[in-house]
Scaffold this active site. Structure first.
Site, PDB file in Angstrom:
ATOM      1  CG  HIS A  75      25.236  18.309 -92.195  1.00 56.25           C
ATOM      2  ND1 HIS A  75      25.816  17.262 -91.958  1.00 56.25           N
ATOM      3  CD2 HIS A  75      25.939  19.568 -91.740  1.00 56.25           C
ATOM      4  CE1 HIS A  75      26.760  17.514 -90.910  1.00 56.25           C
ATOM      5  NE2 HIS A  75      26.825  18.966 -91.122  1.00 56.25           N
ATOM      6  CG  ASP A 132      24.218  14.311 -92.846  1.00 61.35           C
ATOM      7  OD1 ASP A 132      24.199  14.884 -93.734  1.00 61.35           O
ATOM      8  OD2 ASP A 132      24.746  14.694 -91.824  1.00 61.35           O
ATOM      9  CB  SER A 188      30.006  18.303 -90.584  1.00 64.63           C
ATOM     10  OG  SER A 188      29.356  18.363 -89.482  1.00 64.63           O
TER      11      SER A 188
HETATM   12  N1  ARG Z   1      27.176  19.512 -87.891  1.00 62.44           N
HETATM   13  C1  ARG Z   1      28.514  19.772 -87.313  1.00 62.44           C
HETATM   14  C2  ARG Z   1      29.238  20.310 -88.755  1.00 62.44           C
HETATM   15  O1  ARG Z   1      28.692  20.648 -89.595  1.00 62.44           O
HETATM   16  C3  ARG Z   1      29.044  18.365 -86.844  1.00 62.44           C
HETATM   17  C4  ARG Z   1      28.626  18.536 -85.288  1.00 62.44           C
HETATM   18  C5  ARG Z   1      28.971  17.256 -84.567  1.00 62.44           C
HETATM   19  N2  ARG Z   1      28.567  17.436 -83.255  1.00 62.44           N
HETATM   20  C6  ARG Z   1      28.893  16.676 -82.301  1.00 62.44           C
HETATM   21  N3  ARG Z   1      28.484  16.973 -81.020  1.00 62.44           N
HETATM   22  N4  ARG Z   1      29.465  15.612 -82.645  1.00 62.44           N
HETATM   23  O2  ARG Z   1      30.531  20.304 -88.612  1.00 62.44           O
END
Ligand code: ARG
Length: 261
Positions: free
Chosen positions: A67, A110, A211
């Protein structure tokens, strides 16, 4: 696509504008501490455009989250724990690959692999690589419910907070898929390609900007081993809403096949 998944990839611009706004706050990553710059074993972590992170798994390959793919053209840098250090090492991508079973709707598998133009000279750069939790290691119980893991990154220090140029880390226990799938938690949306980690009461977690980065366990030799890739969560550090990671042992076969010489 479930509405609660926060999957925003943070931009470099955000990093630049937010560098002063966290003064006075104590908790970063969420509920963590700054990584000691002397900890050379963390030098497998790279920043991707300041909005995502990744892990060097061999001289030519970086493992990150699918992502994050919209920012794969951004600068990839490694070395210092400080994103603003002038001497960060730049790595150039030749090609990126997304796991064939990746589903952007529910974030299954992912995983993305970045192939570098030039193999990294570990000795000259001081960078290092990290080993992976194989399916075999997973069967020993290393990633079972309650096992402690560590997540590292430059992400926000709380939900809707600011990112940090200084890498942070926090320890969180692995949560079984069964517990993460409880009605009061992710209610069945966590599948075999995912791994949950966190506390029932929340408080400690990865967050936006982390992420693609690493969730590690301690290997038998005391070195960190990659168990997860930061993927998503409902908010950050909320009670019962553990952080969700791509389960490295579930992606292992693809990773091993792709990176074989
Ligand atoms: N999707 C997020 C990013 O792009 C990471 C989120 C992680 N969230 C969590 N509650 N651990 O950075």
């Amino acid at each position: 696509m479930k509405r609660f998944l926060s999957l925003t990839v943070f931009s470099t611009a955000l990093l630049v504008t937010s560098s002063l706004s966290f003064a006075g706050q104590s908790a970063r990553i969420v509920g963590g501490v700054e990584v000691d710059p002397a900890k050379t074993e963390t030098r497998y972590i790279v920043s991707i455009g300041g909005g995502c992170a990744g892990s060097i798994i061999s001289p030519k390959w970086i493992l990150t989250a699918a992502h994050c793919q919209s920012i794969f053209k951004s600068a990839i840098t490694g070395g210092s724990v400080n994103l603003k250090a002038p001497n960060r090492i730049k790595l150039e991508i030749k090609k990126s690959y997304i796991h064939p079973k990746n589903n952007a709707g529910n974030q299954s598998y992912d995983f993305a692999l970045l192939e570098l133009k030039e193999p990294i000279d570990f000795e000259a750069t001081g960078l290092t690589s990290i080993g992976l939790v194989t399916p075999e290691i997973a069967t020993t119980g290393a990633t079972d419910d309650g096992q402690m893991a560590t997540v590292l990154g430059w992400g926000t220090m709380r939900e809707n907070g600011s990112v940090t140029p200084l890498m942070r880390m926090v320890d969180v226990p692995v949560v079984s898929n069964e517990r993460a799938n409880a009605k009061t938690s992710y209610n069945g949306s966590i599948n075999e390609s995912m791994l949950a980690a966190g506390y029932d009461e929340g408080m400690k977690d990865s967050c936006q900007g982390d992420s693609g980065g690493p969730l590690t366990i301690e290997g038998s030799d005391g070195k960190p081993v990659l168990a997860g890739v930061v993927s998503f969560g409902r908010g950050c550090a909320r009670a019962k809403y553990y952080g969700i990671y791509s389960r490295v042992s579930a992606g292992y076969e693809w990773i091993a096949t792709m990176t074989k010489e």
